[in-house]
Design a protein around this motif. Structure first.
Motif, mmCIF file in Angstrom:
data_model
loop_
_atom_site.group_PDB
_atom_site.id
_atom_site.type_symbol
_atom_site.label_atom_id
_atom_site.label_comp_id
_atom_site.label_asym_id
_atom_site.label_seq_id
_atom_site.Cartn_x
_atom_site.Cartn_y
_atom_site.Cartn_z
ATOM 1 N N LEU A 409 12.005 1.123 -8.286
ATOM 2 C CA LEU A 409 11.401 2.151 -9.142
ATOM 3 C C LEU A 409 12.033 2.144 -10.522
ATOM 4 C CD1 LEU A 409 10.902 5.151 -6.680
ATOM 5 C CD2 LEU A 409 9.146 3.696 -7.689
ATOM 6 N N ASP A 410 13.345 1.887 -10.584
ATOM 7 C CA ASP A 410 13.998 1.713 -11.889
ATOM 8 C C ASP A 410 13.346 0.567 -12.658
ATOM 9 O OD1 ASP A 410 15.825 3.780 -11.963
ATOM 10 O OD2 ASP A 410 17.376 2.650 -10.909
ATOM 11 N N GLU A 442 -2.979 -1.812 -11.476
ATOM 12 C CA GLU A 442 -3.655 -0.648 -10.903
ATOM 13 C C GLU A 442 -4.069 -0.914 -9.460
ATOM 14 O OE1 GLU A 442 -6.792 0.439 -13.570
ATOM 15 O OE2 GLU A 442 -5.452 0.495 -15.295
ATOM 16 N N GLU A 443 -4.545 -2.120 -9.185
ATOM 17 C CA GLU A 443 -4.905 -2.467 -7.817
ATOM 18 C C GLU A 443 -3.683 -2.477 -6.902
ATOM 19 O OE1 GLU A 443 -6.858 -6.188 -8.087
ATOM 20 O OE2 GLU A 443 -8.638 -5.398 -9.110
ATOM 21 N N ALA A 444 -2.542 -2.958 -7.437
ATOM 22 C CA ALA A 444 -1.314 -2.987 -6.628
ATOM 23 C C ALA A 444 -0.874 -1.579 -6.266
ATOM 24 C CB ALA A 444 -0.215 -3.718 -7.390
ATOM 25 N N HIS A 479 3.698 -8.335 -15.826
ATOM 26 C CA HIS A 479 4.037 -9.192 -14.693
ATOM 27 C C HIS A 479 5.287 -8.691 -13.977
ATOM 28 C CE1 HIS A 479 1.610 -13.024 -15.947
ATOM 29 N NE2 HIS A 479 0.850 -11.963 -15.728
ATOM 30 N N GLY A 480 6.262 -8.185 -14.755
ATOM 31 C CA GLY A 480 7.440 -7.596 -14.128
ATOM 32 C C GLY A 480 7.084 -6.385 -13.300
ATOM 33 N N LEU A 485 6.128 -3.753 -7.957
ATOM 34 C CA LEU A 485 5.216 -3.066 -7.052
ATOM 35 C C LEU A 485 5.004 -3.858 -5.767
ATOM 36 C CD1 LEU A 485 2.580 -1.841 -9.655
ATOM 37 C CD2 LEU A 485 4.165 -0.403 -8.369
ATOM 38 N N ALA A 486 4.909 -5.180 -5.897
ATOM 39 C CA ALA A 486 4.749 -6.000 -4.698
ATOM 40 C C ALA A 486 5.977 -5.905 -3.802
ATOM 41 C CB ALA A 486 4.498 -7.449 -5.103
ATOM 42 N N ASP A 487 7.166 -5.908 -4.421
ATOM 43 C CA ASP A 487 8.402 -5.825 -3.631
ATOM 44 C C ASP A 487 8.569 -4.451 -2.986
ATOM 45 O OD1 ASP A 487 9.036 -8.415 -4.262
ATOM 46 O OD2 ASP A 487 10.334 -7.902 -5.950
#
Length: 502
Positions: A409-410, A442-444, A479-480, A485-487
């Motif tokens: 979140l950071d 937004e999708e993620a 991209h970051g 968000l994926a992680d």
């Protein structure tokens, strides 16, 4: 803990200004009470009113803050009158005190204004016990409260209203349901029953200073929503009180109520309370305890046994709060944390959408306020996860997960902040890849909020990792953000008590 207080970031020196203004406002209020001839008890009452007005009123806008401050006497003065009338009727006094306590916690359902009015009402009743208020003193005490609120308001809204130059940040409300599912309702019941336990056992310890136990229970519940937060806050309250009592032996007792040194130490304590409140509850309680000790010295009742009694009463109050949150309608840390994280993720979605519109050429879009809101929400997530990352927490798997969530979140906040700063640049050019990346972010977020399956998480992760080379600073931030968000999917969607898979 010292490093946390004095090295903690203070963007815009807001904490420094907050504390400095408090010293000026409370100092002027007490001084003016003395100049007009009010007694020491009235001056202390007025000083407490000014402190509460400057500390607890946290509405979003300056206008709303002014309205809430104006309503404080409406909540406090009738309670002060009832406390004075019931001074010699212990059974009725105790029942009304508990009712005020429950109502004060329940009032949080109405946001910052309800919270401030509830705190002011409770502390007014508490102060009446502390100062042994009688009906004959009410006119003077009313005058002192009104005068002090007027002076502190003149400082806050006139002399030094630094909030007018700060961006407006929406104050996040706690996740709420209906009936007993509502957090404020559950906490009202918990606080009342915990307060009853503290009151009964506190009176066994002392029939004169029992109210400290009830006050400790009350303040353990303030700004908490789950049982984990309450447990940590109770521990920190006792720790801060013990350290403060140790300082009281070195500072408060030797002073013996001397005027000028006492005033100087009270000013230092007021500054410390306001400066440390946002970063360390233990140190805030340290300053509160030292200040109360020197005030007892001014009143001529301070001694070593009184200081030790304060420790015992505080421990009883903290125990009452702990038992209440563990046994009565408990609110789990996981449920509260999940709700705050979802709010934060929705805010990330909003920040990205605003930034995308700004980068596409819209002059009305502004991600700045949403970034500020996101940072506030991250603070709430940190507070709700504090029990899990506490050094004494025995839950290793949950501690690891909590730390991973906070770190990611950071990362999200950092990337969103960078994206917003680039979007604010008039020279930022539109790039079709930016729109595509914003859509993927937004999708993620939507995938995270839908709690997708492991297969879907794998597909999202693969899509993120296969991105093209980045040659635009905004694209780098996007991209970051995608990667973070994926992680987040792994710690958020695995069983809470299970170890996190690699």
């Amino acid at each position: 803990m010292l490093k946390r207080v004095f090295v903690a970031p203070d963007p815009g020196r807001v904490r420094l200004r907050f504390a400095s203004r408090a010293v000026i406002g409370i100092g002027l209020a007490v001084a003016l009470c003395g100049l007009v001839g009010h007694s020491l008890v009235a001056a202390i009452t007025g000083g407490l009113a000014a402190l509460l007005a400057l500390f607890t009123v946290t509405d979003t806008t300056v206008r709303q803050q002014a309205v809430t401050t104006a309503l404080l006497p409406v909540a406090g003065l009738p309670v002060l009158a009832v406390a004075a009338v019931l001074h010699d009727l212990p059974v009725a006094r105790d029942l009304v005190f508990l009712a005020v306590m429950g109502a004060g916690v329940y009032a949080r359902r109405w946001g910052p204004r309800g919270h401030a009015l509830g705190v002011f009402a409770f502390m007014t009743f508490f102060a009446a016990q502390f100062l042994h208020t009688e009906v004959s003193r009410l006119p003077e005490l009313y005058a002192a409260v009104l005068l002090s609120l007027a002076v502190s308001s003149a400082v806050r809204f006139g002399l030094w209203c630094y909030e007018r130059r700060l961006p407006t940040v929406a104050v996040p409300t706690a996740p709420e349901g209906r009936g007993l599912a509502r957090v404020s309702t559950r906490q009202a019941v918990q606080a009342t029953l915990g307060g009853a336990f503290a009151l009964g056992l506190g009176q066994v310890l002392s029939d004169q200073r029992w109210y400290w136990a009830v006050g400790a229970t009350w303040w353990v519940f303030v700004n908490t929503t789950s049982r984990g937060e309450t447990l940590v806050r109770g521990f920190r309250r006792v720790l801060g009180t013990v350290i403060g009592i140790a300082a009281g032996f070195l500072v408060a007792i030797p002073l013996e109520g001397a005027g000028a040194p006492t005033a100087a130490i009270v000013a230092v304590c007021v500054f410390g309370i306001f400066y440390t409140a946002a970063v360390s509850y233990s140190w805030m309680m340290f300053f509160v305890t030292v200040m109360v000790g020197v005030l007892y010295g001014v009143l001529g009742v301070l001694n070593a046994s009184l200081l030790w009694l304060r420790v015992a009463e505080t421990a009883v109050g903290a125990l009452g709060a702990v038992l209440a949150v563990l046994v009565v309608l408990p609110v789990t840390t996981h449920a509260v944390t999940d709700a705050w994280i979802r709010k934060a993720l929705r805010c990330v979605h909003g920040c990205t959408a605003e930034a995308a519109e700004r980068l596409a050429g819209s002059l009305s879009a502004d991600p700045g306020p949403r970034v500020a809101e996101l940072e506030v929400l991250l603070g709430r997530v940190r507070l709700s996860l504090a029990p899990l990352v506490h050094p004494l927490s025995p839950l290793k798997a949950r501690k690891t997960r909590a730390r991973q969530v906070l770190a990611l979140l950071d990362d999200c906040v950092r990337e969103v902040r960078g994206l917003a700063s680039i979007a604010a640049d008039p020279a930022a050019s539109h790039d079709a890849r930016l729109s595509a990346a914003c859509s993927r972010v937004e999708e993620a977020v939507e995938e995270l909020l839908r709690q997708e399956s492991r297969e879907e998480r794998g597909a999202v992760r693969a899509g993120v990792q296969s991105g093209a080379a980045v040659d635009h600073p905004a694209l780098a931030h996007l991209h970051g953000l995608e990667r973070a968000l994926a992680d987040l999917a792994t710690p958020l969607h695995s069983p809470p008590r299970a170890p996190i898979a690699a």
